[in-house]
Write a protein that holds these residues in place. Sequence first.
Motif, PDB file in Angstrom:
ATOM      1  N   LEU B  71       0.813  -1.214   0.000  1.00  0.00           N
ATOM      2  CA  LEU B  71       0.000   0.000   0.000  1.00  0.00           C
ATOM      3  C   LEU B  71       0.847   1.264   0.000  1.00  0.00           C
ATOM      4  N   ARG B  93      -8.460  -0.469  -0.095  1.00  0.00           N
ATOM      5  CA  ARG B  93      -7.085  -0.487   0.390  1.00  0.00           C
ATOM      6  C   ARG B  93      -7.067  -0.413   1.909  1.00  0.00           C
ATOM      7  N   ALA B 168      -3.471  -3.725  -5.234  1.00  0.00           N
ATOM      8  CA  ALA B 168      -3.243  -2.273  -5.185  1.00  0.00           C
ATOM      9  C   ALA B 168      -2.312  -1.903  -6.321  1.00  0.00           C
ATOM     10  N   MET B 173      -7.316   0.203  -7.353  1.00  0.00           N
ATOM     11  CA  MET B 173      -7.303  -1.233  -7.080  1.00  0.00           C
ATOM     12  C   MET B 173      -7.728  -1.955  -8.356  1.00  0.00           C
TER      13      MET B 173
END
Lengths: 156, 470
Positions: B71, B93, B168, B173
């Motif tokens: 992330l 996320r 991600a 996404m």
Amino acid sequence: MPKTLVLGIGNLLRKDDGFGIHVIERLGRAKLPADVGLLDGGTAGIDLATYLEGVERLIIADAVLEDGPPGRVRIINAGELTARDYFISGHFGSLGDLLDLAGAISKRPKAVVVCAIPEDCDSYASGLSLPLRAAVQEAAGLITEMIEGKMEWVWS
Amino acid sequence: MKRKIEIGPLTKLEGHGKVTIKLDEKGKVEDARFHVTEFRGFEKFSEGRMLWEMPVITTRICGICPVSHHLASAKACDDLLGVDIPTPALKLRELMHMGQFIHSHALHFFFLAAPDFVLGPDSNPEKRSVIGVYEKNPELAKKAIRLRKIGQEIIDKTGGRPIHPVTAIPGGMSRPLSHEERFYLSKLVREAVGLSELAVDTAYGIVEAYEKRLPSLGNLKTKFMGISKEGSLELYDGPVTIADSGGKKLVEFPGRKYLSYIGEHVEDDSWLKFPFYLKEGWPKGIYRVGPLARLNIAREIDTPRASKRLKTFKELGPTGENLYYHVSRTIELLYAAERAGDLISDDDVVSKDTRVKAQRKAGEGVGVIEAPRGTLIHHYQSDEDGRIKKANFIVATAHNNKAIDMSVKEAAKAYISGGRLKEGALNRIEMAVRCYDPCLSCSTHAIGRMPLEVAVVSSAGETLQSLRRP
């Protein structure tokens, strides 16, 4: 989880340390029987215990540092490796711990390790050194024969 | 003759670390150092990679917190490419991130920290492990395993595959949750909330039982750093706060400006960089990150159960005592479970609007996130083809490194004197380090390595005493 699981262990970023992952990727190209699964376990270590639920036979693919020439492939019965000797991750946890924990969660799988001696596990590189590239093929071949029941192994 | 005690690799930590304790002639602790192995190799490795590979590559840095890197990397890519990701992607996320927190905090508390407490710091070291906890208190261990599994399931479903997530991407996404996945996770998350409450109770129980016995796990006065959104605990995205040892905010800055606020100090015998608050210089500017820091900084938590727990926690006043890292870790665990529930209830997580297009360009981007262990920074520079020219990573353990040194010294002073080494004493020093949940050389795969060894080495390099850990 499937009854038979082929589990690759290692760090793909650290050259030969990723040997086990390369083996999994290789096996993934072929069609496998329905009750056989593949798992790229990375360096998840003892976290892998939850992925072993319901697994009866575990084939681990990994680089194992021992005496001998780089690239030599052999099959180790998991019983040969005492709990403290064989760490499956830079994180805490040995193979013995993993199997114990899997046994506590559901059922302890029988396990063998198909391993190759690494040449270089420390450099940052995404490929394997030369002797290990051939070893991937050899290891994948052995595992395929085990899965297809063409060889009899003593599981521990 | 000066003696050096070396401990390590430390058991029950991530990776391999070594502790060196220097004794003086009288056998008293003169200095202590916690060695962390290098991380620079990965920065060099990143050069020449394509920008959009980074979120996938960086998941391999660490086997325990791949999501945090995934992330932070995606955020750095978004920043470099100048895109705002759609709201559904933000929520997905963050949901993945909460899965990571549940998984990682449960792992640390129950399997890395708890063995010392459930079994006792002087218990047989061979049993002082996951299996030992399982044998002593199977019900507790089962609940912990369940909690970790729930975290894993959240990550697997939102991340697209087991262990190393891939969903991600720069721009958002790659896919939403399916309705089946959402329904499945909503049940698990409810379970996680209950289990997390148990974890907080257990943590307080441990602290109360051990507080008087273990006063010296380290009570430091350092600054604190962490993301915070208008005074509320925030783990995925927000400005970064540096606060004083009382939790009072000194400065707040957007993550991308971190270089104006954080300097890096390098010492000879460690490859790891020592970050510090620039304005106060080195070493005054030393700060800690992680659960203890975050809860000292936060004035409130916006989920109900964790909010209640924070109020109780705040009754202590601001605390620098390392033992309270364990309590704060469990409160965050509870927050993560509640927050995951909120996110799953939001229809955005099944929305198909999960990505925007992004064109490669030359530029620079920073992604900052609160990983379970503390603030994580990814910083990339790319050329016009999207190839990485330069990468900088500051991991949570780097922020804490100096504080860990200080904690080791404080713990060592209390438990070693007259040159006597007791098994329990060494472990107490490790316990001080474990409070920080450090991740060391997280890329190293230990393969058939030597058993753990403690060496007492004279300043002349002579081994005076050697202890082997079983």
